[in-house]
Design a protein around this motif. Structure first.
Motif, PDB file in Angstrom:
ATOM      1  N   MET C   1       8.943  -0.427 -12.736  1.00 41.73           N
ATOM      2  CA  MET C   1       9.433  -0.338 -14.115  1.00 41.73           C
ATOM      3  C   MET C   1      10.844  -0.936 -14.218  1.00 41.73           C
ATOM      4  O   MET C   1      11.720  -0.631 -13.414  1.00 41.73           O
ATOM      5  CB  MET C   1       9.495   1.129 -14.528  1.00 41.73           C
ATOM      6  N   LYS C   4      15.649  -1.812 -17.882  1.00 44.23           N
ATOM      7  CA  LYS C   4      15.842  -1.842 -19.334  1.00 44.23           C
ATOM      8  C   LYS C   4      14.904  -0.851 -20.022  1.00 44.23           C
ATOM      9  O   LYS C   4      15.305  -0.107 -20.916  1.00 44.23           O
ATOM     10  CB  LYS C   4      15.610  -3.261 -19.879  1.00 44.23           C
ATOM     11  N   GLN C   5      13.667  -0.864 -19.542  1.00 43.92           N
ATOM     12  CA  GLN C   5      12.672   0.055 -20.094  1.00 43.92           C
ATOM     13  C   GLN C   5      13.079   1.507 -19.808  1.00 43.92           C
ATOM     14  O   GLN C   5      12.983   2.365 -20.682  1.00 43.92           O
ATOM     15  CB  GLN C   5      11.298  -0.268 -19.472  1.00 43.92           C
ATOM     16  N   ASN C   8      15.793   2.452 -22.156  1.00 47.79           N
ATOM     17  CA  ASN C   8      15.278   2.669 -23.504  1.00 47.79           C
ATOM     18  C   ASN C   8      14.589   4.017 -23.647  1.00 47.79           C
ATOM     19  O   ASN C   8      14.768   4.719 -24.647  1.00 47.79           O
ATOM     20  CB  ASN C   8      14.304   1.554 -23.895  1.00 47.79           C
ATOM     21  N   ILE C   9      13.815   4.361 -22.619  1.00 43.16           N
ATOM     22  CA  ILE C   9      13.109   5.649 -22.679  1.00 43.16           C
ATOM     23  C   ILE C   9      14.117   6.791 -22.652  1.00 43.16           C
ATOM     24  O   ILE C   9      14.002   7.753 -23.406  1.00 43.16           O
ATOM     25  CB  ILE C   9      12.100   5.765 -21.510  1.00 43.16           C
ATOM     26  N   GLU C  11      17.240   6.721 -23.619  1.00 45.02           N
ATOM     27  CA  GLU C  11      17.948   6.750 -24.908  1.00 45.02           C
ATOM     28  C   GLU C  11      17.082   7.441 -25.966  1.00 45.02           C
ATOM     29  O   GLU C  11      17.527   8.352 -26.667  1.00 45.02           O
ATOM     30  CB  GLU C  11      18.276   5.330 -25.379  1.00 45.02           C
ATOM     31  N   ALA C  12      15.825   7.005 -26.053  1.00 40.87           N
ATOM     32  CA  ALA C  12      14.918   7.591 -27.046  1.00 40.87           C
ATOM     33  C   ALA C  12      14.719   9.075 -26.786  1.00 40.87           C
ATOM     34  O   ALA C  12      14.708   9.888 -27.718  1.00 40.87           O
ATOM     35  CB  ALA C  12      13.580   6.856 -27.025  1.00 40.87           C
ATOM     36  N   ALA C  13      14.600   9.440 -25.508  1.00 35.28           N
ATOM     37  CA  ALA C  13      14.358  10.851 -25.172  1.00 35.28           C
ATOM     38  C   ALA C  13      15.556  11.712 -25.559  1.00 35.28           C
ATOM     39  O   ALA C  13      15.401  12.785 -26.125  1.00 35.28           O
ATOM     40  CB  ALA C  13      14.054  10.992 -23.684  1.00 35.28           C
ATOM     41  N   PHE C  51      27.002   1.728 -24.325  1.00 28.54           N
ATOM     42  CA  PHE C  51      27.478   2.386 -25.538  1.00 28.54           C
ATOM     43  C   PHE C  51      28.947   2.121 -25.838  1.00 28.54           C
ATOM     44  O   PHE C  51      29.449   2.548 -26.871  1.00 28.54           O
ATOM     45  CB  PHE C  51      27.236   3.899 -25.448  1.00 28.54           C
TER      46      PHE C  51
END
Lengths: 211, 291, 211
Positions: C1, C4-5, C8-9, C11-13, C51
């Motif tokens: 994996m 970057k993925q 992203n996960i 961050e979303a979580a 960030f």
């Protein structure tokens, strides 16, 4: 005010609000900078582009704009709320073990042995877990389904085939080997630790050799 | 005697509390605080009664008020002019009493403590085992210091970044927060224990029946059913795998018989001595009851 | 994996959770990918760098990691709501501070230091906010409850652990550390005016005379 700062404020505001925010409401944040509706709309558009590579996306709904997690990340995100697994009930364990040893077996046959009804919930749960499957239907009135275990069931328990399941003789020996079954839970625990330490399979080996 | 004692007390008061005597001529410094002469009284030593109610609401109790009084005089906390402070404090208590403050009790306790210290200051100070003069104010000073530490800690914590005031939690909408229930772990031993229980409970006949069962036959039955799920029509000979040896052939044969007994399939022979086929008896059921 | 993925996960979580998330909990999201604690920590660090230029930041608090708006954006973000943030009374702050520094501490011990009774209202409010909890009961007559702070308390004040609390002033140094009295400037001013009007010396004289 730089566009980057405007974007940052909008992003932070959308994430802080916890609900969709209209352009009009966003405009109020910049009352001192006197940004126009257009300025905000432009910043939102740019912000949206920034999100292409990120975990969240900007969505416009009826009451305004909101940020949400990307749908393609849902399989990971939903794991956040995974419940702690509960232990299977005795009934569940008895059912799966009877299916394993007596397959192909109908629900009625399981009930005959257990002496109590097998709930649909148990069958459904075991089906969902893909530990059991319907092998066929018995050609008797009611055409009851015959259940059997799946390769997944064997995999889970690290078995190559059903023949690797402990034989009844071995199970009997376990009884004499672990006589603590009705003893104090504490003692039982200790023994179980012991067994784990020793390696369960080795124990089996020993039994086998002794036979 | 009494007169003498009084004189002595007055003397010690003047010594220990250099700010005490206010009846000094105005040109001379009336007080020396930490070596610094004062020619004027601090302008805010006294709080007028009208302002007291307001100001008391700003205080967190007698210690806080006392700290304020001391600080208003730019005095070292370790060198409290107990006489003055006590006078002022008691004056406040009187006003407090008139205003019927519910807080009065705590302030009264402090007043009593101050009065006690004051009276002890008038007497010769006792000397402890180590030969050190005991200052009656020591306990009060300790308490004031202790309180002041936490008072300023409270001020500090108030300046820390705080949720809802200095920062806001960032959250995004989630399309569905559906639960995903992880299945529990099962140990092989749990299964065996469960099996033992079942066997123990099952009546003797069933129990013996199970014990007689050979797992390999069961395994083969499952295997055969699996084949028949895909193909509804299988040649009898195709079921036997020579590589399994004689024992394997026997097991397969037993499995076929067992399944025929349960009316799962039929044997079909189109001509004498012709090929024997196994025909599945279950085609309708699957789709209807399957899941 | 790809990293970057993973970022992203995460961050979303963090944005989906709505509460701080521990590395261990994040690790569970990647159970299939079998990411290590270290993998997650590294992704978090990289995410944090991303960030720098953004409106939100990644913070570690007592119960895990969370995303929050940058404090310097507060003037804009706070305009989202009409309501002004609540101020805490000095009694409340002094009580929570005493519990934080002195835990486990009983109500009586707090009262000893503060010199005033601690109202039940304050204790109840702090309990309801889940800032404090009962750690046990002291084995003295009356069995008073001993209070301590919770991770939620630390989270709220953006702290990772109790060690991050401002250091308590040394007892010896206290005379040099005495800060200016923090009366409201307005009130202080009024008082000074009042005092000037009344004339200080006269008042003082009166007290003396009464003695």
């Amino acid at each position: 005010m730089e566009i980057k700062q405007i974007k940052n404020i909008i992003e932070a505001a959308l994430l802080a609000a916890g609900e969709p925010v209209s352009i009009k409401r966003l405009q109020k944040l910049f009352s001192e900078q006197e940004l126009t509706h257009n300025d905000i709309a432009k910043a939102i558009e740019q912000l949206n582009q920034d999100f292409t590579d990120r975990g969240i996306e900007l969505i416009e709904v009826a009451s305004g704009f909101r940020l949400q997690t990307k749908t393609q990340l849902q399989p990971w995100i939903s794991k956040l709320w995974e419940e702690k697994p509960k232990k299977y009930s005795r009934a569940m364990l008895e059912t799966i073990v009877l299916i394993a040893y007596r397959q192909p077996v109908t629900r009625g046959e399981i009930e005959d042995v257990r002496g109590v009804a097998v709930s649909s919930y148990i069958i459904r749960t075991l089906m969902e877990r893909e530990w059991i499957r319907i092998l066929g239907y018995r050609d008797v009135p009611g055409k009851p389904a015959m259940f059997g275990t799946t390769p997944e069931f064997l995999d889970y328990f690290n078995l190559k085939s059903l023949q690797d399941l402990p034989t009844l003789a071995e199970i009997k020996d376990i009884e004499t080997l672990i006589p603590e079954l009705d003893l104090e839970p504490k003692l039982k625990n200790e023994l179980e630790q012991e067994i784990k330490k020793e390696g369960f399979l080795d124990q089996f080996q020993i039994i086998d050799d002794e036979e | 005697m009494v007169q003498k004692l009084f004189e002595k007390a007055k003397e010690s008061l003047i010594l220990s509390d250099s700010k005490q005597n206010i009846e000094v001529q105005s040109e001379l410094p009336f007080a020396i605080v930490e070596g610094k002469p004062y020619t004027q009284m601090p302008t805010d030593l006294y709080i007028p009664p009208e302002a007291l109610e307001v100001i008391l609401e700003a205080f967190e109790g007698p210690l806080d008020l006392l700290l304020y009084l001391i600080r208003r005089q730019n005095l070292n906390i370790l060198d409290i002019p107990i006489n003055e402070i006590t006078n002022q404090y008691i004056e406040y208590i009187n006003i407090l009493g008139e205003m019927n403050f519910e807080l009065a009790a705590e302030y009264l306790v402090m007043a009593a403590m101050l009065a006690e210290i004051k009276s002890r200051m008038l007497l010769p100070k006792p000397i402890d085992e180590e030969g050190v003069e005991e200052d009656p104010r020591a306990e009060l000073i300790r308490r004031l210091q202790e309180y002041e530490r936490f008072k300023s800690a409270a001020e500090d914590i108030d300046t820390l970044p705080r949720e809802g005031r200095d920062y806001f939690l960032a959250s995004a909408h989630v399309i569905s927060k559906q639960y995903f229930v992880q299945p529990p772990e099962v140990d092989m031993r749990e299964l065996i224990m469960a099996f033992k229980d079942v066997l123990a409970r099952a009546d003797l006949k069933i129990s013996h029946e199970i014990e007689r069962e050979v797992l390999s036959v069961r395994d083969k039955m499952t295997h055969l059913l699996d084949i028949l799920r895909v193909k509804k029509y299988v040649s009898f000979n195709a079921l036997f795998d020579p590589e399994e040896g004689k024992q394997g052939v026997v097991v397969t044969f037993l499995a076929v018989l067992e399944l025929m007994k349960s009316q799962v399939f039929d044997l079909v022979q189109n001509e004498s001595y012709g090929q024997i086929y196994i025909k599945s008896l279950q085609d309708e059921g699957e789709e209807n009851n399957g899941n």
